[in-house]
Each structure stands twice: as structure tokens, then as C-alpha cells.
Motif scaffolding. Sequence first.
Motif, PDB file in Angstrom:
ATOM      1  N   TYR A  57       6.727  -0.021   2.191  1.00  0.00           N
ATOM      2  CA  TYR A  57       7.466  -0.316   3.418  1.00  0.00           C
ATOM      3  C   TYR A  57       8.379  -1.525   3.256  1.00  0.00           C
ATOM      4  O   TYR A  57       9.504  -1.522   3.745  1.00  0.00           O
ATOM      5  CB  TYR A  57       6.474  -0.551   4.560  1.00  0.00           C
ATOM      6  CG  TYR A  57       7.123  -0.771   5.907  1.00  0.00           C
ATOM      7  CD1 TYR A  57       7.572   0.299   6.673  1.00  0.00           C
ATOM      8  CD2 TYR A  57       7.273  -2.059   6.417  1.00  0.00           C
ATOM      9  CE1 TYR A  57       8.156   0.097   7.914  1.00  0.00           C
ATOM     10  CE2 TYR A  57       7.857  -2.270   7.655  1.00  0.00           C
ATOM     11  CZ  TYR A  57       8.298  -1.192   8.401  1.00  0.00           C
ATOM     12  OH  TYR A  57       8.890  -1.394   9.620  1.00  0.00           O
ATOM     13  N   SER A  58       7.926  -2.519   2.555  1.00  0.00           N
ATOM     14  CA  SER A  58       8.729  -3.725   2.375  1.00  0.00           C
ATOM     15  C   SER A  58       9.756  -3.587   1.257  1.00  0.00           C
ATOM     16  O   SER A  58      10.544  -4.491   1.012  1.00  0.00           O
ATOM     17  CB  SER A  58       7.809  -4.917   2.059  1.00  0.00           C
ATOM     18  OG  SER A  58       7.117  -4.675   0.846  1.00  0.00           O
ATOM     19  N   SER A  86       2.056 -10.986   1.514  1.00  0.00           N
ATOM     20  CA  SER A  86       2.691  -9.677   1.658  1.00  0.00           C
ATOM     21  C   SER A  86       1.663  -8.558   1.620  1.00  0.00           C
ATOM     22  O   SER A  86       0.580  -8.697   1.053  1.00  0.00           O
ATOM     23  CB  SER A  86       3.719  -9.461   0.547  1.00  0.00           C
ATOM     24  OG  SER A  86       3.087  -9.454  -0.711  1.00  0.00           O
ATOM     25  N   ARG A  87       2.018  -7.458   2.239  1.00  0.00           N
ATOM     26  CA  ARG A  87       1.180  -6.266   2.215  1.00  0.00           C
ATOM     27  C   ARG A  87       1.957  -5.127   1.567  1.00  0.00           C
ATOM     28  O   ARG A  87       3.178  -5.173   1.464  1.00  0.00           O
ATOM     29  CB  ARG A  87       0.733  -5.902   3.625  1.00  0.00           C
ATOM     30  CG  ARG A  87      -0.180  -6.952   4.252  1.00  0.00           C
ATOM     31  CD  ARG A  87      -0.745  -6.490   5.570  1.00  0.00           C
ATOM     32  NE  ARG A  87      -1.559  -7.537   6.192  1.00  0.00           N
ATOM     33  CZ  ARG A  87      -2.175  -7.392   7.359  1.00  0.00           C
ATOM     34  NH1 ARG A  87      -2.056  -6.254   8.027  1.00  0.00           N
ATOM     35  NH2 ARG A  87      -2.896  -8.377   7.861  1.00  0.00           N
ATOM     36  N   ASN A  89       1.928  -1.604   2.398  1.00  0.00           N
ATOM     37  CA  ASN A  89       1.854  -0.332   3.095  1.00  0.00           C
ATOM     38  C   ASN A  89       2.813   0.641   2.409  1.00  0.00           C
ATOM     39  O   ASN A  89       3.955   0.298   2.128  1.00  0.00           O
ATOM     40  CB  ASN A  89       2.293  -0.495   4.555  1.00  0.00           C
ATOM     41  CG  ASN A  89       1.498  -1.555   5.278  1.00  0.00           C
ATOM     42  OD1 ASN A  89       0.340  -1.369   5.613  1.00  0.00           O
ATOM     43  ND2 ASN A  89       2.131  -2.706   5.521  1.00  0.00           N
ATOM     44  N   GLU A 121      11.232   2.639   9.971  1.00  0.00           N
ATOM     45  CA  GLU A 121      11.392   1.625   8.922  1.00  0.00           C
ATOM     46  C   GLU A 121      12.645   0.806   9.211  1.00  0.00           C
ATOM     47  O   GLU A 121      13.768   1.286   9.080  1.00  0.00           O
ATOM     48  CB  GLU A 121      11.488   2.291   7.550  1.00  0.00           C
ATOM     49  CG  GLU A 121      11.449   1.303   6.400  1.00  0.00           C
ATOM     50  CD  GLU A 121      11.393   1.978   5.049  1.00  0.00           C
ATOM     51  OE1 GLU A 121      11.010   1.320   4.074  1.00  0.00           O
ATOM     52  OE2 GLU A 121      11.742   3.181   4.956  1.00  0.00           O
ATOM     53  N   TYR A 125      10.971  -4.654  12.319  1.00  0.00           N
ATOM     54  CA  TYR A 125       9.571  -4.304  12.498  1.00  0.00           C
ATOM     55  C   TYR A 125       8.812  -4.671  11.217  1.00  0.00           C
ATOM     56  O   TYR A 125       8.948  -3.993  10.199  1.00  0.00           O
ATOM     57  CB  TYR A 125       9.411  -2.817  12.800  1.00  0.00           C
ATOM     58  CG  TYR A 125      10.230  -2.350  13.974  1.00  0.00           C
ATOM     59  CD1 TYR A 125      10.163  -3.000  15.208  1.00  0.00           C
ATOM     60  CD2 TYR A 125      11.098  -1.265  13.852  1.00  0.00           C
ATOM     61  CE1 TYR A 125      10.924  -2.575  16.286  1.00  0.00           C
ATOM     62  CE2 TYR A 125      11.857  -0.829  14.922  1.00  0.00           C
ATOM     63  CZ  TYR A 125      11.775  -1.486  16.137  1.00  0.00           C
ATOM     64  OH  TYR A 125      12.536  -1.066  17.204  1.00  0.00           O
ATOM     65  N   GLU A 127       5.705  -4.514  10.183  1.00  0.00           N
ATOM     66  CA  GLU A 127       4.638  -3.641   9.697  1.00  0.00           C
ATOM     67  C   GLU A 127       4.802  -2.238  10.277  1.00  0.00           C
ATOM     68  O   GLU A 127       5.325  -2.079  11.394  1.00  0.00           O
ATOM     69  CB  GLU A 127       3.264  -4.188  10.112  1.00  0.00           C
ATOM     70  CG  GLU A 127       2.892  -5.519   9.497  1.00  0.00           C
ATOM     71  CD  GLU A 127       2.331  -5.372   8.089  1.00  0.00           C
ATOM     72  OE1 GLU A 127       1.939  -4.254   7.704  1.00  0.00           O
ATOM     73  OE2 GLU A 127       2.297  -6.391   7.373  1.00  0.00           O
ATOM     74  N   TYR A 129       2.580  -0.444  11.678  1.00  0.00           N
ATOM     75  CA  TYR A 129       1.842  -0.293  12.939  1.00  0.00           C
ATOM     76  C   TYR A 129       2.611  -0.831  14.140  1.00  0.00           C
ATOM     77  O   TYR A 129       2.214  -0.613  15.295  1.00  0.00           O
ATOM     78  CB  TYR A 129       0.456  -0.944  12.853  1.00  0.00           C
ATOM     79  CG  TYR A 129       0.435  -2.437  12.635  1.00  0.00           C
ATOM     80  CD1 TYR A 129       0.800  -3.330  13.639  1.00  0.00           C
ATOM     81  CD2 TYR A 129       0.006  -2.962  11.420  1.00  0.00           C
ATOM     82  CE1 TYR A 129       0.768  -4.698  13.443  1.00  0.00           C
ATOM     83  CE2 TYR A 129      -0.036  -4.335  11.210  1.00  0.00           C
ATOM     84  CZ  TYR A 129       0.337  -5.196  12.217  1.00  0.00           C
ATOM     85  OH  TYR A 129       0.299  -6.556  12.015  1.00  0.00           O
ATOM     86  N   THR A 130       3.712  -1.530  13.901  1.00  0.00           N
ATOM     87  CA  THR A 130       4.541  -2.002  15.012  1.00  0.00           C
ATOM     88  C   THR A 130       5.131  -0.828  15.781  1.00  0.00           C
ATOM     89  O   THR A 130       5.335  -0.910  17.002  1.00  0.00           O
ATOM     90  CB  THR A 130       5.688  -2.894  14.492  1.00  0.00           C
ATOM     91  OG1 THR A 130       5.145  -3.907  13.642  1.00  0.00           O
ATOM     92  CG2 THR A 130       6.440  -3.553  15.641  1.00  0.00           C
ATOM     93  N   GLN A 233      -1.906   2.591   5.232  1.00  0.00           N
ATOM     94  CA  GLN A 233      -1.949   1.152   5.492  1.00  0.00           C
ATOM     95  C   GLN A 233      -2.669   0.337   4.422  1.00  0.00           C
ATOM     96  O   GLN A 233      -3.731   0.710   3.938  1.00  0.00           O
ATOM     97  CB  GLN A 233      -2.642   0.897   6.830  1.00  0.00           C
ATOM     98  CG  GLN A 233      -2.629  -0.558   7.263  1.00  0.00           C
ATOM     99  CD  GLN A 233      -3.451  -0.783   8.516  1.00  0.00           C
ATOM    100  OE1 GLN A 233      -4.516  -0.202   8.685  1.00  0.00           O
ATOM    101  NE2 GLN A 233      -2.947  -1.626   9.403  1.00  0.00           N
ATOM    102  N   HIS A 235      -4.348  -3.019   4.739  1.00  0.00           N
ATOM    103  CA  HIS A 235      -4.777  -3.891   5.825  1.00  0.00           C
ATOM    104  C   HIS A 235      -4.867  -5.351   5.413  1.00  0.00           C
ATOM    105  O   HIS A 235      -4.965  -6.236   6.260  1.00  0.00           O
ATOM    106  CB  HIS A 235      -6.132  -3.418   6.381  1.00  0.00           C
ATOM    107  CG  HIS A 235      -6.507  -4.029   7.675  1.00  0.00           C
ATOM    108  ND1 HIS A 235      -7.357  -5.124   7.773  1.00  0.00           N
ATOM    109  CD2 HIS A 235      -6.146  -3.724   8.949  1.00  0.00           C
ATOM    110  CE1 HIS A 235      -7.513  -5.442   9.042  1.00  0.00           C
ATOM    111  NE2 HIS A 235      -6.790  -4.614   9.784  1.00  0.00           N
TER     112      HIS A 235
END
Length: 251
Positions: A57-58, A86-87, A89, A121, A125, A127, A129-130, A233, A235
Amino acid sequence: MKKIVVFALVLVVFACKEKPKEDSKEVEQEAEIQIEQEESEWTVLFDGSSWDGWHVYSGRDIEEAWSLQDGAMLLNKTSEARKDGSRFNIITDKEYTNFVLSVEWMVNSGANSGIMWGVVEDEKYPEPYTTGPEIQVLDNIDHPDAKNGTNHQAGALYDMVSPTKNVVKPVGEWNHYTISINHKTNKGSVVLNDILITEFPVNGEAWDAMVSKSKFATWEAFGKSQTGKIALQDHGEPIVIGYRNIKIKEL
């Protein structure tokens, strides 16, 4: 004359006995054709051998956090890999509206993840989940979120609808979800390990009423887009999570 009549009767009886066999073959052939047609309606989203059709996603490299092992995608980030917060997803390249998603998932002890749809995307936003509603993937025993109510447990429409049954397999074993999202009929559902456990509306007044009673009530973009990407996700915990055999049927 009598012999001819008897012989004719024998032929009729023999023919009647043979007919069910022919009918049986026809039924088998029709069943095979139906199975082939049903299989052709599915599109493989993850075949276990590559990341084709997915990205972070990022926009970062998937392999910084995920790996391919034994036909599955595994998230197993270490604490060191999360120093910048950072995550990772991962989401589909393609967008979907009405669909049936088939996916197997596995969690290790203390793991938390989720499957989201309608994900928009956009840089504004942070994440998935937003914007995207979530079907929870969780270790119901050892993750603390399981103590926050059944609508936070595996199979729930997160923070909105609880599963009617707990049929989750123990950590380390593979579970199977069939998630249906249909805006035309305004129906969503989750089948876990062949058992229907969750049903919910996906738009309109009934959907808005559910959201208004959840943590997402004031989130401007949450659940607003009927068309969007599907997300898996990260998390944030350095715990093993796995997904495999992912396919989708558009409705």
C-alpha cells in the motif's frame, strides 16, 4: 408366437435396466461440465509462486516484510524492520466491486491481521482500514483484541457484526474464508471452514446505521467506496501470518 412375445418382453426389461446407466453417465458428464464452468469463473489472485497482481500500500518492496514459502505468502517482520514505524499492508493491483473471495489464512500465537475490500489507495489515507471495511483475522486466544468483544474476533465484520459461531482452527493451522460482497443484492457474508458465520448489509441505510454505532462513525471515507482494492493487513506485530490459495469470482 408365445416364444416371440417372451423374447420381446425380455428385450424390453433389459432395455429398461440399461437406461439408468446411460442416464447416470449423462448426469456425471453434466456435473463435470458444471464444475469446469464454475472453475472457469474464478480468477487466481495468488498462486503461491509470485507477487503478480499485488503491491505494498505504501509503495515499498513487498519482500522487505513478506516471503513466499511452500505456496503461501508469509508476513514475519522482525522488530528491527519496524524501526521507522512503517507497515506493509499488501493490496491488489486491480479494483473490485461485487465478488466472492476464497482465501486460506493462518496465524501464529498473538497474531492480528484482516482482509479489507473497497480500499481507496490515496496518499491522504495512511492505511487501508481508513477506507476499507475489514473481515477480522485473529488469534482469538492470545491476542488482546479478542477480549474487546466478539465483533473483534476472527470472522467478524470488524467492530460491527460478530460471527455467530467460533469455528476457528488452532493457531498454526489453515482456515478457509469465503467472503461474499454484493452491492446489487446488498448482502455480504463470511463462510469460515464451510460454515456460514457472518451476514451483513453492504450499503444503504442499514449499512450507515451499523457504521454509526462503530468506531468508524466519524471517519469521513470509511466504507464509502463500493469499488476498491482488496487488502491483507500488516497490523504491526512481528508475528507470523500466512495467506494462500487466493482466488476471486466477480459477480
